[in-house]
Design an enzyme around this catalytic site. Structure first.
Site, short mmCIF file in Angstrom:
data_model
loop_
_atom_site.label_atom_id
_atom_site.label_comp_id
_atom_site.label_asym_id
_atom_site.label_seq_id
_atom_site.Cartn_x
_atom_site.Cartn_y
_atom_site.Cartn_z
N GLY A 1 -56.45 3.12 117.43
CA GLY A 1 -56.51 4.08 118.52
C GLY A 1 -55.57 3.73 119.66
O GLY A 1 -55.81 2.78 120.40
N TYR B 1 -64.95 14.96 108.90
CA TYR B 1 -64.90 15.46 107.52
C TYR B 1 -66.26 15.22 106.84
O TYR B 1 -67.21 14.73 107.47
CB TYR B 1 -63.72 14.82 106.78
CG TYR B 1 -62.40 15.24 107.41
CD1 TYR B 1 -61.89 16.53 107.19
CD2 TYR B 1 -61.71 14.40 108.26
CE1 TYR B 1 -60.71 16.94 107.79
CE2 TYR B 1 -60.53 14.80 108.88
CZ TYR B 1 -60.02 16.08 108.64
OH TYR B 1 -58.86 16.49 109.24
N PRO C 1 -53.92 6.04 108.31
CA PRO C 1 -53.79 7.20 107.44
C PRO C 1 -53.32 8.43 108.22
O PRO C 1 -53.85 8.72 109.29
CB PRO C 1 -55.23 7.41 106.92
CG PRO C 1 -56.11 6.75 107.94
CD PRO C 1 -55.31 5.60 108.50
N MET C 2 -52.31 9.12 107.68
CA MET C 2 -51.82 10.31 108.37
C MET C 2 -51.45 11.42 107.39
O MET C 2 -50.55 11.26 106.56
CB MET C 2 -50.64 9.96 109.27
CG MET C 2 -51.11 9.39 110.60
SD MET C 2 -49.79 8.84 111.67
CE MET C 2 -49.28 7.35 110.84
N GLN D 1 -56.73 6.77 100.84
CA GLN D 1 -57.84 7.31 101.62
C GLN D 1 -58.39 8.54 100.90
O GLN D 1 -57.68 9.52 100.67
CB GLN D 1 -57.42 7.71 103.04
CG GLN D 1 -58.65 8.12 103.85
CD GLN D 1 -58.36 8.62 105.25
OE1 GLN D 1 -57.68 9.63 105.41
NE2 GLN D 1 -58.89 7.96 106.25
N GLY E 1 -50.90 4.49 114.17
CA GLY E 1 -50.61 5.83 113.67
C GLY E 1 -49.33 6.38 114.24
O GLY E 1 -48.23 6.14 113.72
C1 LIG Z 1 -50.13 13.61 111.91
C2 LIG Z 1 -51.44 12.90 111.86
C3 LIG Z 1 -52.20 12.99 110.72
C4 LIG Z 1 -53.41 12.30 110.62
N1 LIG Z 1 -54.11 12.35 109.44
C5 LIG Z 1 -55.20 11.56 109.26
C6 LIG Z 1 -55.80 11.41 107.99
O1 LIG Z 1 -55.37 11.99 106.98
N2 LIG Z 1 -56.88 10.60 107.89
C7 LIG Z 1 -57.38 9.93 108.98
O2 LIG Z 1 -58.36 9.19 108.85
N3 LIG Z 1 -56.80 10.03 110.20
C8 LIG Z 1 -55.71 10.79 110.35
N4 LIG Z 1 -55.06 10.83 111.56
C9 LIG Z 1 -55.54 9.97 112.67
C10 LIG Z 1 -54.76 8.65 112.68
O3 LIG Z 1 -55.03 7.87 111.55
C11 LIG Z 1 -55.12 7.82 113.92
O4 LIG Z 1 -56.49 7.55 113.88
C12 LIG Z 1 -54.79 8.51 115.23
O5 LIG Z 1 -53.48 9.02 115.23
C13 LIG Z 1 -54.96 7.55 116.40
O6 LIG Z 1 -54.16 6.40 116.20
P1 LIG Z 1 -52.76 6.22 117.01
O7 LIG Z 1 -53.13 6.31 118.46
O8 LIG Z 1 -52.24 4.90 116.59
O9 LIG Z 1 -51.89 7.37 116.61
C14 LIG Z 1 -53.87 11.53 111.70
C15 LIG Z 1 -53.10 11.47 112.87
C16 LIG Z 1 -51.91 12.11 112.95
C17 LIG Z 1 -51.08 11.98 114.20
#
Ligand SMILES: Cc1cc2nc3c(=O)[nH]c(=O)nc-3n(C[C@H](O)[C@H](O)[C@H](O)COP(=O)(O)O)c2cc1C
Length: 387
Positions: free
Chosen positions: A313, A184, A26-27, A104, A334
């Site tokens: 992660g 949150y 989720p992003m 989400q 992500g």
């Molecule tokens: C731009 C951005 C927005 C994010 N928004 C959310 C979100 O809305 N909900 C959530 O649970 N995590 C959010 N995250 C966290 C990501 O889901 C993820 O846990 C985090 O980037 C680590 O994973 P990665 O190393 O693969 O990027 C966000 C991360 C980024 C970079």
């Protein structure tokens, strides 16, 4: 070359047949319309990940009510009929590509940066999120002081999760994920840092699960048995990533057991790194190396719980993704997915992955900004040595 067989093995849970183990994390993209309806750019954005062979997409955090849940300007909602209808084209576009999509559901609580319905911010107890508001979501300066949420407002918040889950089902989503991570509202109820209540919503580490458990029960009653419900959990918050849960591995296992028993279809564990030891200071040496996902996997196996595990992660290459499946069923990606909407396809074809670059989210994490970055920077033909 890394063996990718496990990554491309199908997985089924809660009636969903997934063609592989790769999930879009989720992003938040702060790219919805001002009134929280989906902007048509979001349709192309989500379709692109399904076309790129992510078998499951988890949306950005969606606010749940027209009270205290909204956290960001231009965050999408599922709080009214118009917002519900606006998600339909996204869901249909993903399904047309053979993908599945889970909404989400998020209540920002003390981490609210912008809410068009309320001037006040609420949290389990009076508290202030540490650090500065996130500038890439349009915030600046310290977070507001949140006041203690009242008993009636707690029930309103549960009702918000419940109604928005029903709306997600009506909009065609394949399930919902309750955002219990990253600091949150659900996470705030779990955390001693934000929850010092001495009523039925507070207490020790296990008593503080009262709110998430009430949300799960209420949502399940509303959507029925045949709709996927999951919860995302982390130890850290967006501004305090190094926080750890009180009580070490034993309490973590107790928490997982309670949540699994509540009837979740999946648990989604996130942190700075899939492999990071969850409790490096644990008394028992054998426990010190266990990741949050490894602990959850132990509980699942002890309880023979029918719950799928998603881990997330810092997975930016195929070997790490494959290794993450040692404890989890699915791996969520992500930032690397932002740089490679077709991450699974590239891996299947042995094509290089483009490195994530934070400038694609600055000054704002919007889709328009990502588009500008892509035009200026994405040069897959020139990617030697970046695989
Ligand atoms: C731009 C951005 C927005 C994010 N928004 C959310 C979100 O809305 N909900 C959530 O649970 N995590 C959010 N995250 C966290 C990501 O889901 C993820 O846990 C985090 O980037 C680590 O994973 P990665 O190393 O693969 O990027 C966000 C991360 C980024 C970079």
């Amino acid at each position: 070359m890394t063996d990718t067989t496990a990554l491309f093995t199908p997985h089924a849970f809660a009636g969903l047949e997934l063609s592989n183990r790769l999930v879009l994390a989720p992003m938040t993209r702060t790219s919805a319309q001002d009134d929280g309806q989906v902007h048509f750019d979001m349709v192309d954005y989500y379709r692109d990940f399904a076309r790129g062979n992510f078998s499951l997409l988890i949306t950005e955090g969606i606010y749940t009510d027209d009270a205290f849940s909204q956290g960001y300007a231009n965050q999408p909602g599922l709080a009214n009929q118009a917002q519900q209808n606006s998600w339909r084209p996204v869901v249909d576009a993903v399904h047309q590509q053979g993908g599945r999509i889970i909404a989400q559901l998020m209540h920002a609580g003390a981490q609210t940066q912008h809410n068009r319905f309320k001037d006040e911010v609420v949290a389990p107890s009076e508290s202030r999120a540490s650090g500065e508001m996130l500038s890439f979501y349009g915030g600046s300066g310290p977070f507001p002081l949140a006041r203690e949420i009242s008993e009636a407002e707690v029930h309103d918040a549960i009702a918000g999760f419940t109604t928005s889950a029903r709306r997600a089902k009506e909009a065609g989503f394949d399930g919902i994920e309750l955002h219990g991570a990253n600091g949150y509202l659900i996470h705030q109820f779990i955390s001693e840092r934000f929850n010092q209540r001495d009523d039925a919503w507070g207490g020790d580490a296990i008593a503080r699960l009262a709110f998430p458990l009430a949300v799960i029960r209420s949502v399940r009653e509303a959507v029925g048995a045949d709709f996927a419900i999951g919860m995302r959990l982390s130890q850290g918050t967006v501004t305090e990533p190094e926080l750890t849960w009180q009580g070490g591995p034993d309490k973590a296992r107790e928490r997982f057991a309670k949540l699994m028993e509540a009837g979740l279809d999946f648990l989604h564990l996130t942190g700075s790194d899939v492999d990071a030891p969850a409790f490096p200071e644990a008394d028992d040496e054998r426990e010190r190396s266990l990741s949050l996902t490894a602990l959850a996997a132990q509980v699942r196996s002890e309880k023979a719980a029918e719950v799928s595990l998603i881990t997330n992660g810092n997975v930016a290459n195929v070997a790490k993704a494959q290794a993450a499946l040692q404890h989890a069923d699915l791996v969520a990606i992500g930032r690397s997915a932002l740089a490679n909407h077709d991450w699974p396809k590239r891996v299947q074809r042995g094509t290089c992955l483009t490195e994530f670059d934070f400038s694609m989210l600055s000054p704002l994490a919007t889709l328009a900004n990502e588009e500008d970055w892509r035009i200026a920077n994405d040069k897959p033909a020139n990617c030697e040595g970046r695989c």
